[in-house]
Design an enzyme around this catalytic site. Structure first.
Site, PDB file in Angstrom:
ATOM      1  CE  LYS A  21      -2.816   0.879   3.691  1.00 37.32           C
ATOM      2  NZ  LYS A  21      -2.576   2.253   4.149  1.00 37.32           N
ATOM      3  NE  ARG A 121      -5.680   8.499  10.445  1.00 35.95           N
ATOM      4  CZ  ARG A 121      -5.065   7.638   9.636  1.00 35.95           C
ATOM      5  NH1 ARG A 121      -5.740   7.089   8.631  1.00 35.95           N
ATOM      6  NH2 ARG A 121      -3.816   7.339   9.826  1.00 35.95           N
ATOM      7  CG  ASP A 314       0.768   0.194   9.324  1.00 36.36           C
ATOM      8  OD1 ASP A 314       0.210   1.051  10.032  1.00 36.36           O
ATOM      9  OD2 ASP A 314       1.246   0.447   8.208  1.00 36.36           O
ATOM     10  NE  ARG A 345      -5.334   0.368  12.937  1.00 34.13           N
ATOM     11  CZ  ARG A 345      -4.614   0.505  11.832  1.00 34.13           C
ATOM     12  NH1 ARG A 345      -3.298   0.602  11.913  1.00 34.13           N
ATOM     13  NH2 ARG A 345      -5.197   0.518  10.652  1.00 34.13           N
ATOM     14  NE  ARG A 387      -2.516  -1.482   8.459  1.00 34.73           N
ATOM     15  CZ  ARG A 387      -2.097  -1.864   7.243  1.00 34.73           C
ATOM     16  NH1 ARG A 387      -2.129  -3.138   6.908  1.00 34.73           N
ATOM     17  NH2 ARG A 387      -1.657  -0.984   6.378  1.00 34.73           N
TER      18      ARG A 387
HETATM   19  C1  S3P Z   1       2.431   4.902   6.173  1.00 35.61           C
HETATM   20  C2  S3P Z   1       2.979   5.304   7.360  1.00 35.61           C
HETATM   21  C3  S3P Z   1       2.408   4.931   8.657  1.00 35.61           C
HETATM   22  C4  S3P Z   1       1.486   3.730   8.531  1.00 35.61           C
HETATM   23  C5  S3P Z   1       0.513   3.865   7.387  1.00 35.61           C
HETATM   24  C6  S3P Z   1       1.268   4.008   6.083  1.00 35.61           C
HETATM   25  C7  S3P Z   1       3.064   5.363   4.920  1.00 35.61           C
HETATM   26  O1  S3P Z   1       1.644   6.014   9.156  1.00 35.61           O
HETATM   27  O2  S3P Z   1       0.786   3.543   9.736  1.00 35.61           O
HETATM   28  O3  S3P Z   1      -0.310   2.718   7.317  1.00 35.61           O
HETATM   29  O4  S3P Z   1       2.744   4.839   3.838  1.00 35.61           O
HETATM   30  O5  S3P Z   1       3.905   6.269   5.003  1.00 35.61           O
HETATM   31  P1  S3P Z   1       2.303   7.178  10.064  1.00 35.61           P
HETATM   32  O6  S3P Z   1       3.203   7.973   9.191  1.00 35.61           O
HETATM   33  O7  S3P Z   1       1.122   7.981  10.548  1.00 35.61           O
HETATM   34  O8  S3P Z   1       3.012   6.458  11.176  1.00 35.61           O
END
Ligand code: S3P
Length: 428
Positions: A21, A121, A314, A345, A387
């Protein structure tokens, strides 16, 4: 939609997981900023990257499927068009935060928003550094989306010491740095996922202050071939399922093994897990390989905080389920950011583990439970969080009776085939 999961007799087979992703979002955005046509193979076909793709279309980028490749007609750093509508990031934190970095450097105004969860958020974490670079960004009084972004070109380069661990914030600043008049530097204490750096060919150096990465403003991005590996954070659900369901042996092919993402494998191995890596190779700048996982009785008593939480961010939902089902105690602290994910979460995990009959103590920044054998099947709420749905779906495979996951369709955010894949792995 409710989804029922019953106790499994074992999981067997060789499978692939959908594209990563984080890499999918970045490949789309960086290809859009390149000068000419790029091709992306293995793009995650799920709701989150679709949000990125839709936003980029609204900014004038054209996409075309050519067999299994998505062709992206990049318009160069200065080619995006002013959007005629609000950009909709859906449920995707990566879309809104990374794209805000790009929008900050545009000579036009835009508004980006998303669904109810996304609009709850925190966005101050990107508003602050991007404002320091010269963009004007207005959110709600609570510092949330919708964000009205008045871009400026060129932006001011900054040196930014990250106050929190976040690859999204780091990437937003690096992408904005492409539109700055000079060198932008980001320094972080724990190295978070570095896919943006790899795609832009940036190198991270170590200094007394932490890990530092720089980007030069104005440099052209060459179009290229992107190959998106399988998402290790999605694979983590299958790895965990194989570990906790006796008589399991599964092989997951072509999983991304970027060292900023593989902490989950080391973590499980430290508890005795049988996980081997086969056929490791480098594809398009990212290490990939197959994971071979055998069921294992995990042993230990785990304490997670600081760097470990950042590196497993994650995976915390599935780790919690795996340890609870393995009779391993767990304490997590220093994880307040988990409250700002697709759901809160900490609250989601605690509520569902309690439903399964576990005594869980909740803290502002984490939770703890003691080892307990024999948990009970129950109704679990996904809280609309992909998740959480998948983690408690995995729990159902190891619990006797029927576990129900409410609002189970939210797996579409990152792993639409999840429920079907679990079925195909079942030993009958
Ligand atoms: C991500 C960074 C993480 C992760 C998210 C994807 C990314 O978030 O939890 O699922 O692709 O940079 P945070 O930057 O808020 O920690």
């Amino acid at each position: 939609m409710d989804r029922q999961v019953t106790k499994s007799k074992g999981l067997r087979g060789t499978v692939t997981v959908p594209g990563d992703k984080s890499i999918s979002h970045r490949a789309l955005m960086i290809a859009a900023l390149a000068n000419g046509e790029s091709r992306i193979a293995g793009l995650l076909d799920a709701a989150d990257p679709t949000s990125t793709k839709t936003c980029l279309s609204t900014l004038g980028i054209q996409f075309e499927w050519k067999g299994e490749f998505l062709s992206v007609h990049g318009r160069g750093l200065k080619g995006l068009q002013a959007p005629q509508t609000i950009l909709d990031a859906g449920n995707s934190g990566t879309t809104i935060r990374l794209l805000s970095g790009i929008l900050a450097g545009q000579p036009f105004a835009s508004t980006i928003s998303g669904d109810e969860s996304l609009c709850g958020r925190p966005m101050k974490r990107i508003i602050d550094p991007l404002s320091e670079m010269g963009a004007r960004i207005e959110g709600t009084p609570k510092g949330t989306a919708p964000l009205r972004i008045l871009g400026t070109y060129p932006l001011r380069p900054i040196e930014y010491q990250m106050p929190i661990s976040s690859a999204q914030v780091k990437s937003a600043i690096l992408l904005a740095g492409l539109f700055a008049d000079g060198t932008t530097r980001v320094v972080e204490k724990t190295v978070t996922r570095d896919h943006t750096e790899r795609m832009l060919g940036l190198t991270t150096t170590r200094s007394a202050l932490g890990h530092s990465v720089e980007v030069e403003g104005g440099r052209e991005i060459q179009p290229g071939e992107f190959q998106v590996p399988g998402d290790i954070s999605s694979a983590a659900f299958l790895v965990s399922a194989a570990l906790i369901v006796p008589h399991s042996e599964i092989r997951i092919r072509n999983v991304g093994l970027n060292p900023t993402r593989t902490r989950i494998l080391d973590f499980y191995r430290s508890l005795g897990a049988s996980i081997s890596i086969l056929d490791e190779k480098i594809v398009a700048g990212e290490p990939i390989g197959d994971l071979l996982v055998l069921s294992t009785e995990l042993q230990g008593n785990v304490w997670l905080d600081g760097n470990a939480v950042a590196e497993l961010i994650d995976e915390i939902p599935i780790i919690s389920v795996t340890l609870a089902l393995s009779g391993v105690g767990l304490t997590i602290q220093g994880a307040a950011d988990l409250r700002a994910k697709e759901s809160d979460r900490i609250a989601s995990i605690v509520a569902n583990l309690r439903n399964l009959g576990l005594d869980v103590e909740e803290y502002a920044d984490g939770f703890a439970f003691q080892a307990k054998k024999s948990l009970l099947h129950a109704r679990c709420d996904s809280f609309g969080d992909h998740r959480i749905a998948m983690a408690f779906g995995v729990a159902g495979l190891a619990l006797s009776g029927e576990t129900t996951i409410q609002n189970a369709e939210c797996v579409d955010i990152s792993f639409p085939a999840f429920w079907n894949l679990l079925e195909t792995l079942q030993l009958h």
